[in-house]
Design a protein around this motif. Structure first.
Motif, PDB file in Angstrom:
ATOM      1  N   LEU A  75     -25.808  29.033  -6.125  1.00 45.09           N
ATOM      2  CA  LEU A  75     -26.601  28.917  -5.458  1.00 45.09           C
ATOM      3  C   LEU A  75     -27.667  30.290  -4.673  1.00 45.09           C
ATOM      4  CD1 LEU A  75     -28.687  26.647  -4.086  1.00 45.09           C
ATOM      5  CD2 LEU A  75     -27.063  27.054  -1.989  1.00 45.09           C
ATOM      6  N   PHE A  76     -26.565  30.886  -4.642  1.00 41.44           N
ATOM      7  CA  PHE A  76     -26.866  32.132  -3.770  1.00 41.44           C
ATOM      8  C   PHE A  76     -27.337  33.338  -4.500  1.00 41.44           C
ATOM      9  CE2 PHE A  76     -22.564  32.045  -0.525  1.00 41.44           C
ATOM     10  CZ  PHE A  76     -23.777  30.766  -0.187  1.00 41.44           C
ATOM     11  N   LEU A  77     -26.373  32.754  -6.406  1.00 43.50           N
ATOM     12  CA  LEU A  77     -27.466  34.088  -7.000  1.00 43.50           C
ATOM     13  C   LEU A  77     -28.573  33.574  -7.805  1.00 43.50           C
ATOM     14  CD1 LEU A  77     -24.179  34.645  -8.668  1.00 43.50           C
ATOM     15  CD2 LEU A  77     -26.037  36.488  -6.859  1.00 43.50           C
ATOM     16  N   SER A  78     -28.967  32.212  -8.021  1.00 43.65           N
ATOM     17  CA  SER A  78     -30.655  31.417  -8.652  1.00 43.65           C
ATOM     18  C   SER A  78     -31.341  32.429  -8.401  1.00 43.65           C
ATOM     19  CB  SER A  78     -29.994  30.048  -9.191  1.00 43.65           C
ATOM     20  OG  SER A  78     -29.212  30.366  -9.897  1.00 43.65           O
ATOM     21  N   GLY A  79     -32.986  32.396  -8.422  1.00 42.81           N
ATOM     22  CA  GLY A  79     -34.050  32.602  -8.129  1.00 42.81           C
ATOM     23  C   GLY A  79     -34.826  32.115  -8.506  1.00 42.81           C
ATOM     24  N   LEU A 131     -19.132  26.224   5.221  1.00 44.07           N
ATOM     25  CA  LEU A 131     -19.933  26.667   3.454  1.00 44.07           C
ATOM     26  C   LEU A 131     -20.784  25.629   3.027  1.00 44.07           C
ATOM     27  CD1 LEU A 131     -16.888  28.088   1.800  1.00 44.07           C
ATOM     28  CD2 LEU A 131     -18.652  29.503   3.132  1.00 44.07           C
ATOM     29  N   VAL A 132     -20.156  24.256   3.032  1.00 42.93           N
ATOM     30  CA  VAL A 132     -21.356  23.244   2.266  1.00 42.93           C
ATOM     31  C   VAL A 132     -22.143  23.347   2.819  1.00 42.93           C
ATOM     32  CG1 VAL A 132     -20.987  20.819   1.159  1.00 42.93           C
ATOM     33  CG2 VAL A 132     -19.500  22.416   0.957  1.00 42.93           C
ATOM     34  N   VAL A 133     -22.557  22.713   3.857  1.00 44.97           N
ATOM     35  CA  VAL A 133     -23.949  22.431   4.524  1.00 44.97           C
ATOM     36  C   VAL A 133     -24.863  23.575   4.895  1.00 44.97           C
ATOM     37  CG1 VAL A 133     -23.016  20.758   5.874  1.00 44.97           C
ATOM     38  CG2 VAL A 133     -22.273  22.807   6.611  1.00 44.97           C
ATOM     39  N   LYS A 134     -23.931  24.956   4.435  1.00 42.22           N
ATOM     40  CA  LYS A 134     -24.882  26.009   4.731  1.00 42.22           C
ATOM     41  C   LYS A 134     -24.963  26.472   3.228  1.00 42.22           C
ATOM     42  CE  LYS A 134     -23.056  27.072   8.675  1.00 42.22           C
ATOM     43  NZ  LYS A 134     -21.304  27.051   8.730  1.00 42.22           N
ATOM     44  N   GLY A 135     -25.058  25.895   2.509  1.00 36.95           N
ATOM     45  CA  GLY A 135     -25.957  26.536   1.004  1.00 36.95           C
ATOM     46  C   GLY A 135     -26.598  25.458   1.022  1.00 36.95           C
ATOM     47  N   SER A 136     -27.233  23.884   1.673  1.00 42.84           N
ATOM     48  CA  SER A 136     -29.015  24.098   1.551  1.00 42.84           C
ATOM     49  C   SER A 136     -29.715  24.776   2.437  1.00 42.84           C
ATOM     50  CB  SER A 136     -28.579  22.751   1.998  1.00 42.84           C
ATOM     51  OG  SER A 136     -27.786  22.079   3.188  1.00 42.84           O
ATOM     52  N   PHE A 137     -28.960  24.707   3.633  1.00 47.36           N
ATOM     53  CA  PHE A 137     -29.290  25.600   4.830  1.00 47.36           C
ATOM     54  C   PHE A 137     -30.004  27.085   3.866  1.00 47.36           C
ATOM     55  CE2 PHE A 137     -29.598  29.376   7.772  1.00 47.36           C
ATOM     56  CZ  PHE A 137     -30.707  29.264   8.508  1.00 47.36           C
ATOM     57  N   PHE A 138     -29.191  27.996   3.202  1.00 44.41           N
ATOM     58  CA  PHE A 138     -30.063  29.173   2.662  1.00 44.41           C
ATOM     59  C   PHE A 138     -31.073  28.483   1.949  1.00 44.41           C
ATOM     60  CE2 PHE A 138     -29.762  32.087  -1.686  1.00 44.41           C
ATOM     61  CZ  PHE A 138     -28.317  33.116  -0.299  1.00 44.41           C
ATOM     62  N   LEU A 139     -31.084  27.486   1.459  1.00 47.22           N
ATOM     63  CA  LEU A 139     -31.978  27.194   0.076  1.00 47.22           C
ATOM     64  C   LEU A 139     -33.299  27.542   0.712  1.00 47.22           C
ATOM     65  CD1 LEU A 139     -33.620  26.023  -2.583  1.00 47.22           C
ATOM     66  CD2 LEU A 139     -32.169  24.790  -2.307  1.00 47.22           C
TER      67      LEU A 139
END
Length: 495
Positions: free
Chosen positions: A131-135, A252-260
């Motif tokens: 998730l952090f690396l995909s563009g 961590l998990v809920v932060k992934g969707s916020f990052f997106l």
């Protein structure tokens, strides 16, 4: 490909290799495989972080040499590198903490639960790194789905009826959110012929199809992030999971969707950042801060209180949207808000992971987590209570803590831009957080009622939780100024 590009592939391949080997060799290999792969994953994340920091430029890797839109590009900018390092540290700490519950002795009969837990934990790590690396919006969807389907079983791994119900509710919200996100991505592809974020940043226009797609994707991601009022799945899910699982889910998990969500509005579709939409996101964040804090204050169980405080702390992250203006990127307050938002995310991740671990240890020692009956906890597990207190400082925004630095930067940006409402909410949220943290600490330091049987708790597990809490104190020394690291690789750089 830039220098260090293969590290990005390695960050994704290592968890995959670990999962495949565990499934092939069985649970008796856990003591040999898990420490090696945790250490290797941590080393890769730290190497990426150092390389981005020292070079001042993002790391890029074109998979197979195929350029977008046909190929996949992995990219680690400043925030990606920071998030990967934070994820690696917390995953490794959670793994060390969980060994007492999910370890496997080579001499003992092989059990199913330990290998399931470790495969799920590694899958969460894999999904977050992807998730952090995909563009690409579709690759981000795939990573988001993997994250969901690794996190949901972690909620109900113990198999009780209450946790199964919580996991099903979580799954319902997550699937609905995924459907909305995918529908929005399909509209974007139909309108612009690509899902590559770099390409979309120059193609997307303020037109109906783009606004509809952005709205669908945002609502879907808000459901996964558990932003008020789409938060109903989070408290029972996070409170019902084992302590190590709760730490990972909340940190961590809920932060992934916020990052997106940030990627969507700041990178893929910056032209759609209408002030009204950004104010609406912040308003939902403000509601989350106030209602989540009040609901936390009313809880009778410790883990539920910690879970509702997650609902509240997530709300602060959404003040970033109206405070970082792309219309005037040179504005001084932009950098304060950008740094404050990410520092809030990082400090909350460490504080909440530590707090859930401490709550689990306290419940293990006393045999329950009823707040009114926590008397004697400070004597039974002093380091766990100290961990809870230090983490609580960060949630309150009291110095010295990373939470104070983050909230101070957001407060300064709010006042500087004349958006006083968010400043009031930040202060009010801190006061309510102080009320529920001190309520719990007051019970913990009180003497026990007598007749309470204390179960022994390993000192090492208390030290692990305390170590994460101490990171929040270390974050207090972050300069109260815009961070150059968090601006590396930004398409529009906040000043």
């Amino acid at each position: 490909m830039t220098p260090g590009g293969p590290l990005l592939i390695l960050a994704i391949v290592l968890p995959v290799a670990a999962i495949l080997l565990l499934m092939l060799l069985g649970g008796r290999w856990l003591p040999r495989l898990v420490p090696v792969f945790l250490a290797a994953g941590l080393a890769v994340a730290v190497a990426i972080f150092v390389l981005v920091w020292e070079s001042g430029a993002p790391i890029v890797y074109v998979v197979g040499g195929w350029q977008p839109p046909l190929g996949i590009v992995l990219r680690a900018d400043g925030i990606s590198a920071v998030m990967m390092a934070v994820t690696a540290i917390i995953i490794c700490a959670a793994g060390a903490f969980a060994w007492a519950d999910f370890g496997q002795s080579p001499a003992a009969p092989e059990a199913r639960q330990p290998i399931v837990f470790w495969c799920l934990l590694l899958a969460i790590w894999l999904a977050l790194n992807a998730l952090f690396l995909s563009g690409d919006l579709f690759n981000l969807y795939v990573a988001l789905e993997l994250l969901t389907f690794a996190a949901v079983p972690l909620v109900c791994i113990k198999g009780s009826a209450a946790t199964l119900q919580a996991a099903l509710r979580y799954l319902l919200y997550a699937v609905l959110g995924s459907m909305l996100y995918l529908l929005g991505a399909a509209l974007i592809y139909g309108a612009y012929g690509t899902l590559d974020i770099t390409s979309l940043s120059g193609l997307v226009k303020p037109e109906p199809v783009a606004f509809i797609a952005a709205a669908l994707m945002t609502v879907g991601l808000l459901a996964k992030t558990a932003l008020f009022p789409l938060h109903l799945w989070l408290p029972p899910a996070h409170a019902g999971a084992p302590a190590a699982g709760s730490a990972v889910l909340s940190a961590l998990v809920v932060k992934g969707s916020f990052f997106l969500i940030v990627r969507l509005w700041f990178d893929a579709m910056p032209q759609l950042r209408e002030p009204a939409a950004m104010q609406m996101l912040a308003a939902l964040g403000a509601a989350a801060v106030l209602f989540g804090s009040i609901l936390a204050l009313r809880q009778k169980r410790l883990k539920l209180l910690v879970a509702y405080s997650t609902v509240a702390q997530i709300g602060y992250l959404f003040f970033l949207f109206p405070l970082v203006s792309l219309a005037a990127p040179e504005a001084m307050w932009n950098g304060f808000a950008w740094t404050g938002g990410w520092l809030q995310l990082i400090s909350h991740a460490f504080a909440k992971a530590a707090m859930f671990m401490a709550a689990g240890l306290i419940a293990e020692a006393l045999g329950h987590d009823r707040i009114d009956d926590l008397g004697g906890a400070a004597k039974a597990v002093p380091l766990a209570v100290l961990t809870f207190a230090i983490s609580g400082l960060s949630l309150m925004g009291v110095p010295p803590s990373g939470g104070f630095s983050a909230k101070w930067l957001l407060l300064v940006a709010s006042v500087g831009e004349g958006q006083w409402l968010w400043a009031v909410v930040i202060l009010a949220g801190g006061l309510i957080a102080a009320a529920y943290v001190f309520r719990v600490l007051g019970r913990m330091v009180a003497p026990s009622g007598g007749g309470v049987e204390i179960s022994p708790v390993a000192q090492g597990r208390q030290v692990i939780a305390l170590g994460l809490a101490l990171v929040t104190l270390a974050l207090a020394f972050v300069p109260l100024a815009p961070s150059p690291l968090l601006q590396i690789g930004r398409m529009v750089t906040p000043s």
